[in-house]
Design a protein around this motif. Structure first.
Motif, PDB file in Angstrom:
ATOM      1  N   THR A 203     -22.871  -2.122  78.525  1.00 13.03           N
ATOM      2  CA  THR A 203     -22.359  -2.895  79.655  1.00 13.03           C
ATOM      3  C   THR A 203     -22.107  -1.990  80.855  1.00 13.03           C
ATOM      4  OG1 THR A 203     -21.369  -4.526  78.172  1.00 13.03           O
ATOM      5  CG2 THR A 203     -20.507  -4.438  80.412  1.00 13.03           C
ATOM      6  N   MET A 204     -21.515  -0.827  80.630  1.00 15.02           N
ATOM      7  CA  MET A 204     -21.274   0.126  81.714  1.00 15.02           C
ATOM      8  C   MET A 204     -22.589   0.630  82.318  1.00 15.02           C
ATOM      9  SD  MET A 204     -18.161   0.881  82.684  1.00 15.02           S
ATOM     10  CE  MET A 204     -16.450   0.958  82.168  1.00 15.02           C
ATOM     11  N   THR A 205     -23.587   0.804  81.473  1.00 13.33           N
ATOM     12  CA  THR A 205     -24.885   1.277  81.946  1.00 13.33           C
ATOM     13  C   THR A 205     -25.575   0.215  82.795  1.00 13.33           C
ATOM     14  OG1 THR A 205     -25.118   2.670  79.974  1.00 13.33           O
ATOM     15  CG2 THR A 205     -27.119   2.224  81.221  1.00 13.33           C
ATOM     16  N   GLY A 206     -25.352  -1.050  82.451  1.00 10.76           N
ATOM     17  CA  GLY A 206     -26.015  -2.147  83.152  1.00 10.76           C
ATOM     18  C   GLY A 206     -25.704  -2.196  84.631  1.00 10.76           C
ATOM     19  N   THR A 238     -20.860  -9.063  86.245  1.00  8.10           N
ATOM     20  CA  THR A 238     -22.313  -8.966  86.407  1.00  8.10           C
ATOM     21  C   THR A 238     -23.014  -9.030  85.059  1.00  8.10           C
ATOM     22  OG1 THR A 238     -21.993  -7.587  88.380  1.00  8.10           O
ATOM     23  CG2 THR A 238     -24.182  -7.569  87.368  1.00  8.10           C
ATOM     24  N   ASN A 239     -22.463  -8.331  84.073  1.00  6.32           N
ATOM     25  CA  ASN A 239     -23.109  -8.264  82.766  1.00  6.32           C
ATOM     26  C   ASN A 239     -22.943  -9.525  81.926  1.00  6.32           C
ATOM     27  OD1 ASN A 239     -24.377  -5.475  82.045  1.00  6.32           O
ATOM     28  ND2 ASN A 239     -22.552  -4.989  83.264  1.00  6.32           N
ATOM     29  N   LEU A 240     -22.190 -10.497  82.419  1.00  5.76           N
ATOM     30  CA  LEU A 240     -22.139 -11.783  81.721  1.00  5.76           C
ATOM     31  C   LEU A 240     -23.545 -12.340  81.511  1.00  5.76           C
ATOM     32  CD1 LEU A 240     -19.203 -13.618  83.554  1.00  5.76           C
ATOM     33  CD2 LEU A 240     -19.231 -12.926  81.151  1.00  5.76           C
ATOM     34  N   TYR A 241     -24.440 -12.016  82.430  1.00  2.00           N
ATOM     35  CA  TYR A 241     -25.791 -12.593  82.391  1.00  2.00           C
ATOM     36  C   TYR A 241     -26.851 -11.567  81.961  1.00  2.00           C
ATOM     37  CZ  TYR A 241     -23.593 -16.560  84.531  1.00  2.00           C
ATOM     38  OH  TYR A 241     -22.769 -17.637  84.758  1.00  2.00           O
ATOM     39  N   ALA A 242     -26.415 -10.452  81.362  1.00  2.00           N
ATOM     40  CA  ALA A 242     -27.367  -9.455  80.863  1.00  2.00           C
ATOM     41  C   ALA A 242     -28.279 -10.078  79.812  1.00  2.00           C
ATOM     42  CB  ALA A 242     -26.618  -8.272  80.271  1.00  2.00           C
ATOM     43  N   ASP A 243     -29.556  -9.721  79.900  1.00  2.00           N
ATOM     44  CA  ASP A 243     -30.569 -10.194  78.938  1.00  2.00           C
ATOM     45  C   ASP A 243     -30.741 -11.713  78.965  1.00  2.00           C
ATOM     46  OD1 ASP A 243     -31.079  -7.550  77.937  1.00  2.00           O
ATOM     47  OD2 ASP A 243     -29.232  -7.703  76.774  1.00  2.00           O
ATOM     48  N   GLU A 244     -30.457 -12.326  80.106  1.00  2.00           N
ATOM     49  CA  GLU A 244     -30.631 -13.776  80.240  1.00  2.00           C
ATOM     50  C   GLU A 244     -31.588 -14.099  81.392  1.00  2.00           C
ATOM     51  OE1 GLU A 244     -27.125 -16.167  80.395  1.00  2.00           O
ATOM     52  OE2 GLU A 244     -26.039 -14.954  78.906  1.00  2.00           O
ATOM     53  N   ILE A 245     -32.174 -15.282  81.316  1.00  2.00           N
ATOM     54  CA  ILE A 245     -32.977 -15.824  82.410  1.00  2.00           C
ATOM     55  C   ILE A 245     -32.202 -16.994  82.998  1.00  2.00           C
ATOM     56  CG2 ILE A 245     -35.146 -16.924  83.076  1.00  2.00           C
ATOM     57  CD1 ILE A 245     -36.513 -15.443  80.812  1.00  2.00           C
ATOM     58  N   ILE A 246     -31.755 -16.855  84.239  1.00  2.00           N
ATOM     59  CA  ILE A 246     -30.924 -17.870  84.887  1.00  2.00           C
ATOM     60  C   ILE A 246     -31.823 -18.893  85.564  1.00  2.00           C
ATOM     61  CG2 ILE A 246     -29.105 -18.266  86.596  1.00  2.00           C
ATOM     62  CD1 ILE A 246     -28.449 -15.231  86.309  1.00  2.00           C
ATOM     63  N   PRO A 247     -31.656 -20.185  85.269  1.00  2.00           N
ATOM     64  CA  PRO A 247     -32.470 -21.200  85.945  1.00  2.00           C
ATOM     65  C   PRO A 247     -32.318 -21.107  87.464  1.00  2.00           C
ATOM     66  CG  PRO A 247     -31.288 -22.170  84.097  1.00  2.00           C
ATOM     67  CD  PRO A 247     -30.742 -20.781  84.270  1.00  2.00           C
ATOM     68  N   PRO A 248     -33.420 -21.158  88.214  1.00  2.00           N
ATOM     69  CA  PRO A 248     -33.346 -21.028  89.680  1.00  2.00           C
ATOM     70  C   PRO A 248     -32.364 -22.000  90.322  1.00  2.00           C
ATOM     71  CG  PRO A 248     -35.623 -20.934  88.953  1.00  2.00           C
ATOM     72  CD  PRO A 248     -34.811 -21.291  87.751  1.00  2.00           C
ATOM     73  N   ALA A 362     -29.949  -5.456  88.165  1.00  2.00           N
ATOM     74  CA  ALA A 362     -30.608  -6.490  87.362  1.00  2.00           C
ATOM     75  C   ALA A 362     -31.660  -5.889  86.432  1.00  2.00           C
ATOM     76  CB  ALA A 362     -31.244  -7.530  88.276  1.00  2.00           C
ATOM     77  N   ARG A 363     -32.365  -4.858  86.894  1.00  2.00           N
ATOM     78  CA  ARG A 363     -33.355  -4.209  86.031  1.00  2.00           C
ATOM     79  C   ARG A 363     -32.660  -3.492  84.872  1.00  2.00           C
ATOM     80  NH1 ARG A 363     -38.477  -3.218  86.805  1.00  2.00           N
ATOM     81  NH2 ARG A 363     -38.334  -3.642  89.049  1.00  2.00           N
ATOM     82  N   ARG A 364     -31.548  -2.817  85.163  1.00  2.00           N
ATOM     83  CA  ARG A 364     -30.808  -2.101  84.116  1.00  2.00           C
ATOM     84  C   ARG A 364     -30.245  -3.078  83.085  1.00  2.00           C
ATOM     85  NH1 ARG A 364     -29.011   3.260  86.579  1.00  2.00           N
ATOM     86  NH2 ARG A 364     -27.423   3.414  84.962  1.00  2.00           N
ATOM     87  N   ALA A 365     -29.710  -4.218  83.568  1.00  2.00           N
ATOM     88  CA  ALA A 365     -29.057  -5.185  82.680  1.00  2.00           C
ATOM     89  C   ALA A 365     -30.001  -6.289  82.217  1.00  2.00           C
ATOM     90  CB  ALA A 365     -27.848  -5.805  83.383  1.00  2.00           C
ATOM     91  N   ASN A 366     -31.234  -6.285  82.732  1.00  2.11           N
ATOM     92  CA  ASN A 366     -32.241  -7.292  82.361  1.00  2.11           C
ATOM     93  C   ASN A 366     -31.751  -8.707  82.679  1.00  2.11           C
ATOM     94  OD1 ASN A 366     -34.718  -8.233  81.341  1.00  2.11           O
ATOM     95  ND2 ASN A 366     -33.880  -8.489  79.278  1.00  2.11           N
ATOM     96  N   ILE A 367     -31.388  -8.911  83.949  1.00  5.55           N
ATOM     97  CA  ILE A 367     -30.952 -10.228  84.416  1.00  5.55           C
ATOM     98  C   ILE A 367     -32.078 -10.815  85.266  1.00  5.55           C
ATOM     99  CG2 ILE A 367     -29.158 -11.543  85.609  1.00  5.55           C
ATOM    100  CD1 ILE A 367     -27.347  -9.080  85.347  1.00  5.55           C
ATOM    101  N   ARG A 368     -32.566 -11.976  84.868  1.00  4.57           N
ATOM    102  CA  ARG A 368     -33.743 -12.538  85.534  1.00  4.57           C
ATOM    103  C   ARG A 368     -33.548 -14.010  85.872  1.00  4.57           C
ATOM    104  NH1 ARG A 368     -38.130 -11.241  81.130  1.00  4.57           N
ATOM    105  NH2 ARG A 368     -36.327 -11.778  79.815  1.00  4.57           N
ATOM    106  N   THR A 369     -34.430 -14.490  86.721  1.00 10.33           N
ATOM    107  CA  THR A 369     -34.571 -15.917  86.985  1.00 10.33           C
ATOM    108  C   THR A 369     -36.061 -16.208  86.900  1.00 10.33           C
ATOM    109  OG1 THR A 369     -34.013 -17.711  88.517  1.00 10.33           O
ATOM    110  CG2 THR A 369     -34.719 -15.624  89.511  1.00 10.33           C
TER     111      THR A 369
END
Length: 430
Positions: A203-206, A238-248, A362-369
């Motif tokens: 999480t800290m790294t993200g 911010t990391n609440l959404y790590a490794d997730e794809i958020i609907p636009p 977002a790249r570090r934590a893998n957060i996408r849409t």
């Protein structure tokens, strides 16, 4: 964190931009690691393909009653070679990841040149610093004289850079946090969260605190479980959404939380050792926005206005500056600082930093849409203080002080406090 291919394609431009923040990019080392990684991947793929062909030959030859001794020997050789290539690939991949994690974000060209706060560019000033007919005291003297702050007992409990607030002082801190949360949730549309104060290394790294700033963090754990105390609510929010794809359709996300923050402030001893400006533990209301990258610039301006609204509500004089490229935080590409007037120092001091990180976190934590084509893409993240309670108390006490030692508080705090004034002896007065 960066995409290695993107940095290599940028070439000299990436080197130039990173040099503006004092970082020397070793492009040849990056290219070498990326090339070795790609070669290892190709070699491993080729060996696996050959292994598959040999396995098929073994099967066919065995069915026909042929000698499979040499084929089985070759299969073993291929297995060993593949294992060796994969070990090398893992090692190169780790080296490449370590290098990429150490490279700061590319500063926005809108950030002025320079490497310290001396090079910050003023955007605007709001409010008039109060003029006193007497020598203004600093917030430490005011807090101790009224009895609402106790630094000596805090030091007894925990050592330097801690504070105890009491009576009207404790009520004031609680009122400020609630006022800020109400402004952000009711006026600005943020969703309040209650989040963990202990988080993992991942999480800290993200969000970029690790690996670079490990010496500034408080670390704890139970048995073999490693945990870090959060330096800001930006980390869990911010990391609440790590490794997730958020609907636009859910963007932009606007999140806020009031949490304690823990920072060792390694290397900063000698600066602000007295008072509430720089402490190991402090309370802060944080704002985080997760947005489509195309909207990030506009969202940054919006977030700055949200932090300003807190100061305007309190009637505190402040200014907004754009930080120089070399003074911008590791993960940020562009940062605005809001600096509040501190009478005892006769200057403006930082009370909030609001940053656009682009897709770096977002790249570090893998957060996408998803883009218009339906394919996953990285989001942009932004965060800012809205506001730190301790620094707000410091500015408020100093700007609100009266000649008789009392403190006249801003009217918007009355519904949260039930009093408008703190007498010279610390008594709340309506």
């Amino acid at each position: 964190m960066h995409d290695a291919r993107a940095l290599i394609e940028m070439g000299a431009e990436a080197v130039r931009r990173l040099a503006r923040r004092g970082y020397t990019l070793d492009l040849s080392a990056l290219e070498d690691l990326q090339s070795r990684r790609n070669q290892n991947i190709r070699s491993a793929d080729e060996l696996r393909a050959e292994s598959k062909r040999v396995a098929s030959e073994v099967q066919q030859t065995a069915k026909q009653g042929g000698d499979i001794t040499k084929l089985k020997e070759r299969a073993r050789e291929l297995k060993d070679e593949t294992r060796e290539i994969e070990a090398g690939q893992e090692q190169v991949q780790e080296q490449l990841r370590d290098l990429l994690l150490s490279i700061p974000n590319l500063p926005d060209d809108a950030a002025p040149d320079g490497d310290s706060d001396e090079f910050a560019v003023e955007v605007r000033r709001v409010g008039t610093p109060p003029a006193f007919s007497f020598e203004p005291k600093d917030h430490v003297d005011l807090g101790e004289a009224t009895g609402i702050l106790d630094f000596a007992r805090a030091t007894k409990l925990s050592g330097p850079r801690f504070a105890v607030s009491r009576g009207a002082g404790a009520a004031l801190e609680r009122a400020l946090a609630t006022l800020f949360l109400d402004l952000h949730t009711r006026r600005h549309g943020y969703i309040e969260h209650a989040v963990p104060y202990l988080v993992t290394r991942k999480t800290m790294t993200g969000t970029g605190q690790l690996p670079k700033f490990e010496e500034d963090l408080f670390k704890t754990g139970v048995a073999d479980r490693e945990l870090f105390l959060i330096p800001t609510a930006e980390v869990p929010l911010t990391n609440l959404y790590a490794d997730e794809i958020i609907p636009p359709a859910e963007l932009p996300l606007a999140l806020t939380a009031h949490t304690p923050c823990f920072r060792s402030e390694a290397g900063s001893y000698g600066r602000d050792t007295r008072g509430l400006i720089r402490q190991h533990q402090f309370s802060k209301v944080e704002m985080v926005r997760i947005v489509d990258p195309k909207d990030a610039d506009a969202e940054l301006e919006k977030m700055v206005s949200h932090a300003e609204a807190c100061l305007k509500e309190l009637g505190l004089a402040y200014r907004v500056v754009t930080l120089a490229a070399g003074d911008t935080g590791f993960s940020a590409q562009l940062t605005y600082d809001i600096e509040v007037w501190i009478p005892s120092q006769n200057t403006y001091r930082e009370i909030s930093s609001i940053s656009n990180f682009g897709t770096f976190q977002a790249r570090r934590a893998n957060i996408r849409t998803r883009g218009e084509d339906g394919k996953p893409k990285l989001v942009a993240t932004l965060n800012g203080s809205g506001l730190p309670v301790g620094r707000t108390v410091a500015a408020l006490l100093e700007q609100a002080q009266q000649e008789d030692g009392s403190l006249v508080l801003p009217e918007p705090l009355f519904p949260y406090l039930g009093f408008r004034r703190i007498s010279a002896d610390g008594t709340p007065e309506a």
